[in-house]
Scaffold this motif. Structure first.
Motif, PDB file in Angstrom:
ATOM      1  N   ILE A 327       0.829  -1.193   0.000  1.00  0.00           N
ATOM      2  CA  ILE A 327       0.000   0.000   0.000  1.00  0.00           C
ATOM      3  C   ILE A 327       0.868   1.250   0.000  1.00  0.00           C
ATOM      4  CG2 ILE A 327      -1.817  -1.246   1.207  1.00  0.00           C
ATOM      5  CD1 ILE A 327      -0.995   0.171   3.773  1.00  0.00           C
ATOM      6  N   TYR A 328       0.206   2.387  -0.001  1.00  0.00           N
ATOM      7  CA  TYR A 328       0.934   3.656   0.064  1.00  0.00           C
ATOM      8  C   TYR A 328       1.703   3.705   1.377  1.00  0.00           C
ATOM      9  CZ  TYR A 328       1.831   8.623  -0.693  1.00  0.00           C
ATOM     10  OH  TYR A 328       2.435   9.834  -0.925  1.00  0.00           O
ATOM     11  N   PRO A 329       2.997   4.009   1.355  1.00  0.00           N
ATOM     12  CA  PRO A 329       3.840   3.805   2.536  1.00  0.00           C
ATOM     13  C   PRO A 329       3.551   4.781   3.678  1.00  0.00           C
ATOM     14  CG  PRO A 329       5.083   4.854   0.776  1.00  0.00           C
ATOM     15  CD  PRO A 329       3.767   4.487   0.191  1.00  0.00           C
ATOM     16  N   LYS A 330       3.728   4.266   4.882  1.00  0.00           N
ATOM     17  CA  LYS A 330       3.717   5.060   6.101  1.00  0.00           C
ATOM     18  C   LYS A 330       4.937   4.665   6.915  1.00  0.00           C
ATOM     19  CE  LYS A 330       0.971   6.218  10.182  1.00  0.00           C
ATOM     20  NZ  LYS A 330      -0.226   5.903  10.993  1.00  0.00           N
ATOM     21  N   SER A 331       5.716   5.642   7.341  1.00  0.00           N
ATOM     22  CA  SER A 331       7.035   5.366   7.915  1.00  0.00           C
ATOM     23  C   SER A 331       6.949   4.494   9.168  1.00  0.00           C
ATOM     24  CB  SER A 331       7.740   6.686   8.240  1.00  0.00           C
ATOM     25  OG  SER A 331       6.941   7.469   9.124  1.00  0.00           O
ATOM     26  N   GLU A 332       5.971   4.771  10.065  1.00  0.00           N
ATOM     27  CA  GLU A 332       5.883   3.984  11.294  1.00  0.00           C
ATOM     28  C   GLU A 332       5.573   2.515  10.998  1.00  0.00           C
ATOM     29  OE1 GLU A 332       4.317   6.717  10.672  1.00  0.00           O
ATOM     30  OE2 GLU A 332       4.870   8.227  12.170  1.00  0.00           O
ATOM     31  N   LEU A 333       4.676   2.280  10.059  1.00  0.00           N
ATOM     32  CA  LEU A 333       4.353   0.899   9.698  1.00  0.00           C
ATOM     33  C   LEU A 333       5.536   0.211   9.033  1.00  0.00           C
ATOM     34  CD1 LEU A 333       0.682   1.006   8.349  1.00  0.00           C
ATOM     35  CD2 LEU A 333       1.522  -0.139  10.386  1.00  0.00           C
ATOM     36  N   LEU A 334       6.258   0.940   8.207  1.00  0.00           N
ATOM     37  CA  LEU A 334       7.415   0.346   7.533  1.00  0.00           C
ATOM     38  C   LEU A 334       8.475  -0.073   8.541  1.00  0.00           C
ATOM     39  CD1 LEU A 334       7.816   2.709   4.436  1.00  0.00           C
ATOM     40  CD2 LEU A 334       6.844   0.418   4.489  1.00  0.00           C
ATOM     41  N   GLU A 335       8.675   0.724   9.577  1.00  0.00           N
ATOM     42  CA  GLU A 335       9.655   0.369  10.607  1.00  0.00           C
ATOM     43  C   GLU A 335       9.249  -0.912  11.338  1.00  0.00           C
ATOM     44  OE1 GLU A 335      10.157   3.659  13.189  1.00  0.00           O
ATOM     45  OE2 GLU A 335      11.003   4.978  11.648  1.00  0.00           O
ATOM     46  N   LYS A 336       7.957  -1.011  11.692  1.00  0.00           N
ATOM     47  CA  LYS A 336       7.494  -2.218  12.376  1.00  0.00           C
ATOM     48  C   LYS A 336       7.575  -3.447  11.469  1.00  0.00           C
ATOM     49  CE  LYS A 336       4.389   0.238  15.531  1.00  0.00           C
ATOM     50  NZ  LYS A 336       2.996   0.397  16.019  1.00  0.00           N
ATOM     51  N   ALA A 337       7.239  -3.261  10.192  1.00  0.00           N
ATOM     52  CA  ALA A 337       7.344  -4.382   9.259  1.00  0.00           C
ATOM     53  C   ALA A 337       8.793  -4.814   9.086  1.00  0.00           C
ATOM     54  CB  ALA A 337       6.738  -3.995   7.909  1.00  0.00           C
ATOM     55  N   ALA A 338       9.704  -3.845   9.059  1.00  0.00           N
ATOM     56  CA  ALA A 338      11.123  -4.180   8.933  1.00  0.00           C
ATOM     57  C   ALA A 338      11.614  -4.981  10.140  1.00  0.00           C
ATOM     58  CB  ALA A 338      11.944  -2.904   8.766  1.00  0.00           C
TER      59      ALA A 338
END
Length: 952
Positions: A327-338
């Motif tokens: 989906i369209y990226p969100k920085s906080e979610l990307l950090e948790k996914a990483a």
């Protein structure tokens, strides 16, 4: 095993026989148990396949006589049908009982109809002719008031109903969506899902009813409708954006544990339902910020709650990560996914490690820094004992390939290719290697050698487009004619060298490539004459292991070389030998060569040198045969029919009752419709081809990065690996810490670990620096912060004031421009505007960083972004003081300490981004190793350092 068989035999009668009311249940049970149980025991006691075939054939003969007898009751037919199912499960033909299974489904009571429907669903397939006899039975049962009969009919419809019979039952199934029983509604939804799979146009009008099923009060009906929506959203996501809120609400209820506990699995609420919803949300939110914002909260909740240590939880986490990066990226979610990906990759469990690599392979194109964070783990996975882990690691490396690391990655792929024996793996890998070699080849020699390895290992199982594209690339060439000639000459020399090796077997396709190249471009040779090349080709022709097709290629090559040869003794021997060959194809080629050889001048005009790529006029319609065709048609000849039409007519004669329209495509190749392996990845189960998104097929050799990677002495990173054992390698730490907060005793411990580091760890560090070079570097060159509207205060006449304004850099850059203007008033009230422009480079923002050796070691261990390169230096620079002086003056580096021929230097990018340099002088080579907390700074400093050293 015997206990399982006994339990099965004990349970089977209860499944197929009534408990009461059918007259003598004990006798029936005994009869069933004695017949089916005796058959199972007899088969398990056999010792050979031949005995089994004999016993089953005898049983089938008895069953055929029983089902055909007029005195056979429906109860007996039911028992016979169970034994027929067992025989078919063992792989034996029981087609004589198919019609009786349909009759049993039509005429029996509930239990007998159930067995009949079961037998029909196991015996028949969607295109079977006998299904036509079942339509009326299904229609009647769908209209029944008995719940069991309706469910049986819906089950058969969702399993084997053909598309031609859908209109007969579609209205009845639509009505069942309003049924009072949830099991009927659920089965109706699944039947409509099957219709959507095989005939989507016939169910388009009931999309409104699908939406009602999505909001059904029963969770099972709602879950069944998700299958349909997932399928439709894959085809067209834009038409279902308005349902995003509904899907988010459902997922919130599932994650919050609002569903009945019956849907829980190991305390995880409805995991498969969560996976379906996450996939749907990933499709809806792709490249859509407004839609993605609706699902951020629920995705965050899913990542937070999925913390239980169970396999199904890991599956949910994997789908969450997949959705977050879709989906369209969100920085906080990307950090948790990483972080989730990191847990998977670092897990000692093989399944979780595979999941982590799979996730990394998917997200690597959007976030290359994830690969940098786990580079040492990826290096270890290359030598993992599990072949699946190794294969997925190679897939990951394939997607991060660029012009700087292509040689190392291709070498790893070739090593794995030599070890693999599976045909699928070979086909998959050689396609990837050929693609990377064509796209990123650093020079001609490497390209030819790599393709030689592909042809040697891939052999005759590789996709035929690989040699075809390679030959087309050689023939069409590039824009530079000199480069084309060098590539072709190197290929010719390489093949002649390979043919000189004794007792070596080459695959047939490789020999075909060799023969074509030698026939077309042997004229480029200076030392070898055409006679010598013909002699080597003739030697191959006499080899009995060469196939007839390859010999045709060899004779064609000899034919092309014959006009260039002065002596024709070998050619005459070839003609004399093959004109009497038993192979008609070889004899034909030999006679053609004989007739051409008799007129040398005509042969030279017919086979000119270097004309392989000239345009030829081809009459694809064969219009020169129109007169002959018209004459034959007038005499009663049958019109020509294409191959597929003749095949369809043949099939239609064999299957009279086949209601499926024929749309078969017959091709001589098993890879019909696939693109060239030089353009796509064969067998890749995740979309995307390399570190660049959306690789396009290319027919030209890309030579980016040659100046950085290649010198007069060869490939620089390869040299680096030779001197790497002498270079002090420092371990990578993924957690960044400030040097003020690091304890002195911890730093001393880290330094002692560096000194005792094993040779294996050093090699892994060097391999990592070669594999992951070029990741995370920015292509932007002008990233200076601009502050428009900056105004200086008014200065009074005949007064002087000093003003100082600062320019800060947001990201590293190569060079940029700072421009502006100053307005001032002259004595005669004339306004003047003074414009200025200043060119700035990265070195304008570099300052020395004065730290101690101890602090250097602490910072070095805290930085995970590095780049390493060997730089050629002149003799005057070979002395260590001269090199240090150059680096100090030109790059503004602070010399921390000098240890022998090694040096530690430090600098910082204003305002506060440190960068460390470890270098070593070895002869006329300067080995540089930059590390920084900024992922792009080492690349830019290395570029500046190369410019400085070249200009000195």
């Amino acid at each position: 095993m015997s206990d399982i068989v006994e339990k099965t035999l004990t349970a089977l009668p209860g499944l197929f026989l009534p408990n009461q009311g059918l007259g003598g249940p004990a006798a029936g049970k005994a009869s069933f148990s004695s017949r089916l149980g005796g058959l199972v025991r007899s088969i398990t006691a056999l010792t050979s396949k031949h005995e089994e075939e004999k016993l089953i054939q005898q049983e089938l003969n008895n069953l055929k006589a029983t089902v055909s007898a007029p005195t056979t009751t429906l109860k007996m037919m039911k028992e016979c049908m169970v034994r027929l199912i067992y025989c078919e499960m063992l792989g034996y033909d029981a087609s004589f009982g198919y019609i009786h299974a349909i009759k049993l489904a039509q005429q029996g009571n509930l239990l007998e109809k159930r067995v009949g429907y079961l037998a029909v669903s196991l015996f028949l397939h969607e295109s079977h002719e006998l299904l036509l006899l079942l339509v009326n039975t299904v229609v009647k049962d769908l209209q029944s008031t008995n719940l069991v009969e309706v469910c049986m009919a819906l089950t058969v419809v969702s399993q084997i109903f053909p598309r031609e019979m859908i209109p007969a039952v579609l209205p009845l199934i639509e009505d069942k969506l309003q049924h009072s029983k949830e099991i009927v509604r659920r089965k109706a939804v699944l039947a409509l899902y099957k219709f959507h799979l095989i005939a989507p146009n016939q169910v388009q009008h009931i999309h409104i009813k699908f939406r009602k099923a999505l909001c059904d009060r029963d969770v099972g009906v709602m879950a069944a409708s998700l299958h349909i929506y997932l399928k439709m959203i894959k085809e067209n996501s834009s038409g279902y954006k308005d349902l995003t809120g509904s899907f988010v609400t459902i997922l919130k209820q599932v994650v919050g544990g609002k569903l009945p506990v019956d849907f829980n699995y190991h305390s995880v609420p409805a995991p498969w339902l969560q996976i379906q919803l996450l996939r749907i949300l990933g499709l809806l939110g792709k490249d859509d910020q407004r839609t993605s914002e609706l699902m951020y909260d629920v995705l965050d909740e899913s990542l937070r709650r999925a913390e239980l240590n169970h396999n199904v939880t890991y599956a949910i986490l994997f789908e969450c990560v997949h959705t977050v990066y879709s989906i369209y990226p969100k920085s906080e979610l990307l950090e948790k996914a990483a972080k989730c990906i990191g847990k998977f990759v670092l897990s000692p469990k093989i399944n979780l490690k595979y999941l982590g690599l799979k996730a990394l392979t998917y997200v690597i194109q959007q976030d290359p820094t994830l690969a940098l964070q786990h580079q040492m783990t990826i290096i270890e996975c290359l030598d993992h004992p599990d072949p699946i882990i190794k294969r997925e690691t190679l897939e990951l490396l394939y997607r991060i390939t660029n012009a700087q690391n292509v040689t190392v990655i291709v070498q790893k792929m070739l090593e794995y290719l030599h070890q693999s024996k599976e045909e699928y793996i070979i086909i998959n890998l050689v396609g990837k290697i050929a693609e990377l070699a064509e796209k990123y080849a650093p020079d001609n020699a490497w390209f030819i050698q790599t393709m030689n390895a592909v042809f040697s290992v891939g052999g005759d199982v590789m996709h035929p487009d690989i040699p075809n594209n390679f030959l087309r690339l050689l023939a069409e060439g590039f824009d530079d004619e000199t480069e084309d000639q060098q590539l072709r000459l190197y290929a010719v020399q390489s093949y002649l060298t390979l043919l000189d090796v004794e007792n070596v077997f080459y695959p047939q396709r490789f020999l075909q490539v060799m023969s074509w190249v030698l026939g077309e471009y042997s004229y480029l040779l200076d030392k070898e004459t055409p006679e010598e090349v013909i002699t080597k080709l003739y030697k191959l022709l006499l080899n009995d292991t060469i196939s007839s097709e390859t010999k045709a290629w060899l004779i064609a090559a000899v034919t092309k070389l014959t006009p260039q040869a002065h002596s024709s003794s070998i050619v005459e021997s070839l003609i004399q030998e093959f004109t009497i060959s038993l192979d008609t194809c070889m004899r034909q080629h030999a006679f053609e060569l004989k007739h051409l050889h008799e007129n040398v001048e005509f042969m030279k005009s017919l086979l000119p040198v270097n004309k392989s790529c000239e345009d030829m006029v081809v009459d694809a319609s064969l219009s020169f045969l129109d007169g002959y065709v018209a004459e034959e048609l007038s005499q009663g000849a049958a019109p020509y029919k294409p191959h597929h039409q003749r095949q369809e007519e043949k099939l239609s004669q064999e299957k009279v009752l086949n209601f499926e329209p024929y749309g078969l495509s017959f091709s001589s190749s098993g890879f019909t419709g696939r693109q060239s392996p030089a353009g796509i990845s064969l067998g890749s189960d995740i979309s995307g081809n390399s570190a660049e998104t959306g690789l396009k097929e290319t027919n030209s050799l890309k030579l980016e990065g040659i100046k950085k990677l290649w010198g007069k002495e060869g490939y620089l990173p390869k040299k680096e690996s030779k001197t790497g054992d002498e270079t002090e390698a420092l371990p990578v730490s993924q957690e960044s810490t400030m040097m003020e907060n690091v304890d002195q005793t911890t730093a001393q411990k880290d330094q002692s670990q560096v000194l005792t580091q094993s040779k294996e760890e050093k090699e892994k560090q060097l391999l990592a620096s070669s594999l992951f070079v070029g990741l995370g570097s920015e292509s932007t060159i002008n990233l200076i912060t601009e502050q428009p509207g900056c105004c200086l205060p008014v200065i009074e006449a005949e007064s002087t004031k000093n003003f100082q304004y600062s320019v800060q850099i947001e990201k590293p850059f190569t060079e940029g421009n700072l421009s502006g203007f100053i307005n001032y008033q002259m004595m005669d009230t004339h306004a003047v505007q003074l414009e200025f422009s200043v060119n700035l480079s990265l070195l304008d923002f570099i300052r020395p960083l004065k730290i101690s050796t101890e602090d250097f070691g602490k910072l070095w261990l805290s930085f995970a972004n590095d780049v390493k390169q060997n730089v050629k230096i002149s003799d005057s620079q070979a002395a260590l003081p001269s090199t240090l002086k150059t680096l100090q003056q030109k790059l503004r580096l602070h010399v921390v300490e000098i240890i022998g021929k090694e040096g530690l230097l430090a600098c910082q990018l204003l305002p506060s981004v440190p960068c460390l340099l470890h270098f070593r002088v070895h002869g006329d080579v300067l080995a540089l190793w930059f590390r920084s907390s900024c992922p792009t700074l080492p690349d830019y400093l290395l570029y500046q350092c190369q410019k400085v050293m070249e200009g000195s």
